[in-house]
Design a protein around this motif. Structure first.
Motif: not given
Length: 162
Positions: A30-34, A36-39, A42-47
């Motif tokens: 679950s932490l691994a999946a989270l 990946v989703a968070f990164s 974060r990439s989308n929200s930065a741009a």
């Protein structure tokens, strides 16, 4: 007749080693999946956030030029992934950096205007340097996410994903 004392069954409380191992395995997946989703988020929200900030900064530059009756320039440094709003007198109004030390990082910024700078005159209009177009564009990239800011001579903006 003699009564046998009743033996109570021995009960244990807690989890077995197998149950603990299965629980840890589920939590780690679950932490691994989270992560990946968070990164990705974060990439989308930065741009997107960088594009929105640039749109706000254009409004700040225009407002300052009109109020102070002073020319305001927006100067991009694409290699450093930064830009600055500066008055004709040399005073810095806003400075943004999206390099590695920034709060959120971008892979690329690109002001698609000749000379990589904009100038607001004393009436709050952008001079596109003799180019016949009345629209400009800036692009902000983080990973696979690209957001563009389109703006006109009055600094009115539109942020959109590409």
């Amino acid at each position: 007749m003699q009564l046998q004392p009743s033996k109570k069954p021995i009960t244990t409380s807690g989890f077995s080693l197998v149950e603990v191992a299965v629980g840890l395995l589920i939590m780690s997946l679950s932490l691994a999946a989270l992560s990946v989703a968070f990164s990705t988020y974060r990439s989308n929200s930065a741009a997107k956030r960088a594009a929105e900030l640039f749109a706000q900064d254009l409004s700040v530059a225009r407002g300052h030029s009109v109020r102070s009756r002073e020319i305001v320039s927006v100067r991009f440094d694409e290699a450093e992934r930064s830009y600055v709003l500066v008055t004709a007198g040399g005073d810095s109004i806003v400075r943004r950096s999206y390099a590695d030390s920034a709060d959120f990082q971008l892979d690329q910024i690109d002001l698609q205007v000749e000379g990589d700078s904009l100038t607001f005159d004393m009436r709050g209009r952008i001079d596109f340097g003799g180019v016949r177009s009345s629209l400009g564009r800036a692009v902000f990239v983080s990973g696979d996410n690209r957001y563009s800011v389109r703006f006109n001579t009055l600094g009115a903006t539109r942020v959109a994903a590409q």
